[in-house]
Design a protein around this motif. Structure first.
Motif, PDB file in Angstrom:
ATOM      1  N   ASP A 180       0.838  -1.194   0.000  1.00 14.20           N
ATOM      2  CA  ASP A 180       0.000   0.000   0.000  1.00 14.20           C
ATOM      3  C   ASP A 180       0.868   1.236   0.000  1.00 14.20           C
ATOM      4  OD1 ASP A 180      -2.824  -0.735   0.207  1.00 14.20           O
ATOM      5  OD2 ASP A 180      -2.138  -1.833   1.974  1.00 14.20           O
ATOM      6  N   GLY A 181       0.569   2.139  -0.903  1.00 12.24           N
ATOM      7  CA  GLY A 181       1.294   3.404  -0.926  1.00 12.24           C
ATOM      8  C   GLY A 181       0.344   4.515  -0.533  1.00 12.24           C
ATOM      9  N   LEU A 182       0.876   5.517   0.149  1.00 15.71           N
ATOM     10  CA  LEU A 182       0.051   6.660   0.525  1.00 15.71           C
ATOM     11  C   LEU A 182       0.829   7.924   0.202  1.00 15.71           C
ATOM     12  CD1 LEU A 182      -2.567   7.589   2.078  1.00 15.71           C
ATOM     13  CD2 LEU A 182      -1.086   7.814   4.046  1.00 15.71           C
ATOM     14  N   VAL A 183       0.191   8.804  -0.568  1.00 16.96           N
ATOM     15  CA  VAL A 183       0.825  10.081  -0.893  1.00 16.96           C
ATOM     16  C   VAL A 183       0.400  11.085   0.166  1.00 16.96           C
ATOM     17  CG1 VAL A 183       1.021  11.911  -2.592  1.00 16.96           C
ATOM     18  CG2 VAL A 183       0.802   9.548  -3.335  1.00 16.96           C
ATOM     19  N   VAL A 184       1.346  11.506   1.003  1.00 19.18           N
ATOM     20  CA  VAL A 184       1.014  12.421   2.091  1.00 19.18           C
ATOM     21  C   VAL A 184       1.151  13.862   1.625  1.00 19.18           C
ATOM     22  CG1 VAL A 184       1.654  13.153   4.407  1.00 19.18           C
ATOM     23  CG2 VAL A 184       1.715  10.750   3.819  1.00 19.18           C
ATOM     24  N   SER A 185       2.149  14.117   0.816  1.00 22.27           N
ATOM     25  CA  SER A 185       2.366  15.462   0.313  1.00 22.27           C
ATOM     26  C   SER A 185       2.902  15.324  -1.101  1.00 22.27           C
ATOM     27  CB  SER A 185       3.385  16.166   1.214  1.00 22.27           C
ATOM     28  OG  SER A 185       3.720  17.403   0.661  1.00 22.27           O
ATOM     29  N   SER A 186       2.397  16.140  -2.004  1.00 23.52           N
ATOM     30  CA  SER A 186       2.814  15.925  -3.382  1.00 23.52           C
ATOM     31  C   SER A 186       3.438  17.173  -3.972  1.00 23.52           C
ATOM     32  CB  SER A 186       1.627  15.458  -4.235  1.00 23.52           C
ATOM     33  OG  SER A 186       0.968  16.539  -4.812  1.00 23.52           O
ATOM     34  N   SER A 189      -9.767  10.522   6.813  1.00 26.71           N
ATOM     35  CA  SER A 189      -9.567   9.293   6.047  1.00 26.71           C
ATOM     36  C   SER A 189      -8.554   8.405   6.746  1.00 26.71           C
ATOM     37  CB  SER A 189      -9.121   9.594   4.617  1.00 26.71           C
ATOM     38  OG  SER A 189      -8.152  10.601   4.616  1.00 26.71           O
ATOM     39  N   MET A 190      -8.723   7.114   6.563  1.00 24.87           N
ATOM     40  CA  MET A 190      -7.820   6.157   7.193  1.00 24.87           C
ATOM     41  C   MET A 190      -7.000   5.479   6.111  1.00 24.87           C
ATOM     42  SD  MET A 190     -10.037   4.293  10.097  1.00 24.87           S
ATOM     43  CE  MET A 190      -8.753   3.617  11.116  1.00 24.87           C
ATOM     44  N   ALA A 191      -5.703   5.344   6.336  1.00 22.01           N
ATOM     45  CA  ALA A 191      -4.862   4.638   5.380  1.00 22.01           C
ATOM     46  C   ALA A 191      -5.191   3.151   5.441  1.00 22.01           C
ATOM     47  CB  ALA A 191      -3.395   4.868   5.709  1.00 22.01           C
ATOM     48  N   ASN A 192      -5.005   2.463   4.309  1.00 18.29           N
ATOM     49  CA  ASN A 192      -5.293   1.021   4.262  1.00 18.29           C
ATOM     50  C   ASN A 192      -4.493   0.250   5.295  1.00 18.29           C
ATOM     51  OD1 ASN A 192      -7.159   0.878   2.231  1.00 18.29           O
ATOM     52  ND2 ASN A 192      -5.614   0.944   0.629  1.00 18.29           N
ATOM     53  N   PHE A 193      -3.278   0.742   5.566  1.00 14.90           N
ATOM     54  CA  PHE A 193      -2.398  -0.014   6.455  1.00 14.90           C
ATOM     55  C   PHE A 193      -2.535   0.416   7.903  1.00 14.90           C
ATOM     56  CE2 PHE A 193       0.074   3.226   4.087  1.00 14.90           C
ATOM     57  CZ  PHE A 193       0.302   4.109   5.122  1.00 14.90           C
ATOM     58  N   SER A 194      -3.512   1.292   8.213  1.00 15.16           N
ATOM     59  CA  SER A 194      -3.537   1.861   9.562  1.00 15.16           C
ATOM     60  C   SER A 194      -4.020   0.884  10.619  1.00 15.16           C
ATOM     61  CB  SER A 194      -4.417   3.107   9.576  1.00 15.16           C
ATOM     62  OG  SER A 194      -5.721   2.758   9.215  1.00 15.16           O
ATOM     63  N   THR A 195      -4.837  -0.095  10.234  1.00 12.35           N
ATOM     64  CA  THR A 195      -5.374  -1.014  11.240  1.00 12.35           C
ATOM     65  C   THR A 195      -4.551  -2.299  11.261  1.00 12.35           C
ATOM     66  OG1 THR A 195      -6.958  -1.608   9.558  1.00 12.35           O
ATOM     67  CG2 THR A 195      -7.743  -0.223  11.330  1.00 12.35           C
ATOM     68  N   GLY A 196      -4.742  -3.093  12.299  1.00 17.51           N
ATOM     69  CA  GLY A 196      -3.963  -4.317  12.469  1.00 17.51           C
ATOM     70  C   GLY A 196      -4.104  -5.255  11.286  1.00 17.51           C
ATOM     71  N   ASP A 197      -5.333  -5.593  10.918  1.00 15.93           N
ATOM     72  CA  ASP A 197      -5.512  -6.420   9.733  1.00 15.93           C
ATOM     73  C   ASP A 197      -5.928  -5.524   8.588  1.00 15.93           C
ATOM     74  OD1 ASP A 197      -7.565  -6.494  11.812  1.00 15.93           O
ATOM     75  OD2 ASP A 197      -8.878  -7.101  10.177  1.00 15.93           O
ATOM     76  N   ARG A 198      -5.353  -5.787   7.434  1.00 13.75           N
ATOM     77  CA  ARG A 198      -5.544  -4.922   6.286  1.00 13.75           C
ATOM     78  C   ARG A 198      -6.979  -4.959   5.801  1.00 13.75           C
ATOM     79  NH1 ARG A 198      -3.977  -3.119   0.894  1.00 13.75           N
ATOM     80  NH2 ARG A 198      -5.871  -4.001   0.086  1.00 13.75           N
ATOM     81  N   ARG A 199      -7.549  -3.826   5.630  1.00 21.07           N
ATOM     82  CA  ARG A 199      -8.906  -3.759   5.104  1.00 21.07           C
ATOM     83  C   ARG A 199      -8.960  -2.732   3.995  1.00 21.07           C
ATOM     84  NH1 ARG A 199     -12.583  -2.379   9.929  1.00 21.07           N
ATOM     85  NH2 ARG A 199     -10.549  -1.938  10.810  1.00 21.07           N
ATOM     86  N   ARG A 200      -9.678  -3.053   2.931  1.00 21.07           N
ATOM     87  CA  ARG A 200      -9.896  -2.056   1.894  1.00 21.07           C
ATOM     88  C   ARG A 200     -11.206  -1.373   2.197  1.00 21.07           C
ATOM     89  NH1 ARG A 200      -8.828  -1.540  -3.216  1.00 21.07           N
ATOM     90  NH2 ARG A 200      -9.787   0.418  -2.705  1.00 21.07           N
ATOM     91  N   LYS A 201     -11.135  -0.102   2.445  1.00 17.68           N
ATOM     92  CA  LYS A 201     -12.390   0.592   2.719  1.00 17.68           C
ATOM     93  C   LYS A 201     -12.600   1.645   1.655  1.00 17.68           C
ATOM     94  CE  LYS A 201     -11.333   1.506   6.863  1.00 17.68           C
ATOM     95  NZ  LYS A 201     -10.154   1.149   7.192  1.00 17.68           N
ATOM     96  N   GLN A 202     -13.816   1.743   1.194  1.00 21.89           N
ATOM     97  CA  GLN A 202     -14.076   2.826   0.264  1.00 21.89           C
ATOM     98  C   GLN A 202     -14.213   4.113   1.058  1.00 21.89           C
ATOM     99  OE1 GLN A 202     -15.971   0.520   1.413  1.00 21.89           O
ATOM    100  NE2 GLN A 202     -18.001   0.506   0.508  1.00 21.89           N
TER     101      GLN A 202
END
Lengths: 289, 241
Positions: free
Chosen positions: A141-147, B73-86
């Motif tokens: 997973d990639g996250l763009v924090v600042s671009s 917004s929550m990053a996909n990797f923020s929780t213990g088990d990976r979840r895809r949330k819209q």
């Protein structure tokens, strides 16, 4: 959103033509790269890369899954990129989705090889636990924090750094099940296997502004581009993937020229990145001891 | 399950009235007008503020005050088990609303009519108390952006498990099913601007738990003030004053 006056536009274009860009760099110089690894303790591996005002985080999570029936001897890797609205208000709501999808696809092209998994940067067969039954699914997973431009190169570098930071738990098969059952496995929480990331390529994006092309464009420079070509090159100097963006057409001979330049630039970038990653890893170990 | 051991220690080794370690940093997003990172233990959030600027959607323009918007917004990797949330699920919409209302209460919106302030909070790691961490990060980011505010809002949660009031719940304690009281205060004016509780609690105990949460908010406020002061001194130094 970049708002530039026509004077500023000319200044940027003129600078690039004279090989002296607005921030004092030459056409083929990168901004300084800062690498930080292990930023997300909950993930198996993670890294944060900063290049100027561009700031991205990549994380790798491994989950046990079932290999696909077409390739029972290979694990699966998924790449997904998200653009946070913190980077730009335009990414609010569903606004970032288009760019996220574009970046995800470009990274998949550059890192995962073909559909069969041939030519992938990560050795997919090393992810298999029991052939046809169990394998590791890697979620990147990639996250763009600042671009501030050049997101693709930064994300590629972040993924490379995150992969070198990744430890996959060693798995022991405890009970050999009959042919149609899932075997029982024991996941070790002490022993971790490291990835061989030497084959993971870096991505070099050459942005064409006017008659010249530049590396590591800022968002101001990107707003003036006619087209951009992203080339991923690995340690051996092999081209792992190419994507072209932008509306204007390119002469085929220019593309070949760009590839040879990218090959040359990638060598410096790889060396720089490898030493930064090693330094970041050493820092993490220092903190732990 | 035992959340407080007979020795009076919690699962992560804290005392009941002890907060997790907090850390804050100003200026994490270079392109934003104001930004901050706020960490409470393993919970880590980034907040960025854009504005005050021209209203983007003219139909939302307010003639006599600023429009405040917020997205969580929550990053996909923020929780213990990976979840895809819209994006835009119910939970994040609710938290966006809570943060917006809390921040709107302290921003002096009447000073900036016909303009818009955007607050974006991004959760990098969730380990309980994301709501509080987001509010604290947003306060810092607003202060960094130089937006006029009545006071610095700060927030902290408290709970009640094993007949003990606990300050600053982590994820395990939060999902234990006990009451979770989230309080946001304006520390200088001594006013409560956010108050949420789920589950049930006797009124006399609620008073204790709420007092504990308010103490937590004040501790956070002191820390935030220190960080801001430090940041301002650094800016002053760089200017060479």
């Amino acid at each position: 959103m970049v708002g530039l006056s026509s004077g500023e536009k000319q200044f940027i274009q003129g600078g690039i033509a004279q090989d002296l860009r607005c921030d004092g760099r030459k056409r083929l110089t990168y901004r300084p790269i800062y690498v930080e690894t292990g930023v997300i303790p909950q993930a198996n591996g993670s890294a944060r890369i900063r290049m100027g005002a561009t700031d991205v985080i990549a994380s790798v999570k491994a989950e046990l899954g079932k290999p696909s029936s077409l390739q029972p001897d290979k694990g699966k890797v998924f790449i997904h990129i998200d653009c946070s609205p913190t980077a730009e208000p335009a990414f609010e709501g569903r606004g970032g989705e288009e760019l996220s999808a574009e970046l995800s696809v470009a990274l998949q092209c550059c890192l995962l090889g073909g559909k069969s998994g041939a030519g992938a940067a990560i050795d997919l067969s090393s992810l298999v636990v029991v052939e046809g039954k169990n394998c590791w699914d890697l979620y990147i997973d990639g996250l763009v924090v600042s671009s501030d431009g050049n997101l693709l190169d930064a994300l590629g570098a972040a993924i490379k750094a995150a992969l070198s930071n990744t430890g996959i738990p060693r798995v022991q098969v405890t009970a050999d099940a009959s042919s149609d059952e899932q075997p029982e496995v024991d996941i070790s929480d002490e022993e971790f296997l490291q990835f061989d990331t030497s084959a993971v390529p870096v991505i070099v994006t050459l942005t064409k502004v006017g008659r010249h092309y530049i590396v590591d464009a800022t968002s101001e420079e990107e707003s003036q581009m006619s087209s951009a070509v992203s080339i991923s090159v690995n340690r051996q100097g092999h081209i792992c993937g190419i994507t072209k963006r932008g509306g204007a057409g390119l002469d085929p001979s220019i593309i070949l020229d760009m590839i040879s330049v990218a090959k040359h630039v990638s060598e410096q970038l790889l060396n720089k990145l490898d030493s930064e990653i090693a330094a970041a890893e050493a820092e993490v170990e220092d903190d732990e001891s | 399950m035992e959340y407080v051991s007979p020795e009076g220690l919690r699962l992560d080794g804290r005392r009941p009235m002890e907060m997790r370690q907090i850390r804050a940093e100003i200026g994490a997003v270079a392109k934003a007008d104001g930004s901050a990172v706020f960490e409470m233990g393993n919970t880590k959030v980034i907040a960025a503020v854009y504005g005050p600027r021209e209203v983007q959607n003219k139909s939302q323009l307010i003639g006599d005050q600023a429009l405040v918007r917020c997205e969580y917004s929550m990053a996909n990797f923020s929780t213990g088990d990976r979840r895809r949330k819209q994006k835009g699920d119910r939970r994040s919409t609710e938290i966006s609303l809570v943060i917006r209302q809390t921040m709107e209460a302290c921003i002096m919106t009447h000073l900036m009519p016909r303009s818009q302030i955007d607050i974006y909070v991004q959760v990098l790691q969730a380990d309980g108390g994301t709501r509080c961490a987001c509010i604290n990060a947003a306060t810092l980011a607003l202060a960094d952006a130089g937006i006029p505010m009545r006071d610095l809002v700060t927030s902290c949660s408290a709970g009640y498990l094993n007949s003990t009031p606990l300050l600053d719940l982590n994820y395990v304690e939060d999902s234990a099913g006990g009451p979770d009281v989230t309080v946001g205060i304006l520390p200088k004016l001594d006013k409560v601007t956010l108050f949420q509780m789920d589950s049930k609690l006797p009124i006399d105990i609620l008073d204790n738990v709420m007092q504990l949460a308010i103490e937590g908010c004040k501790a956070v406020a002191n820390y935030i003030r220190e960080i801001l002061l430090e940041n301002t001194k650094e800016l002053e130094y760089r200017r060479g004053v």
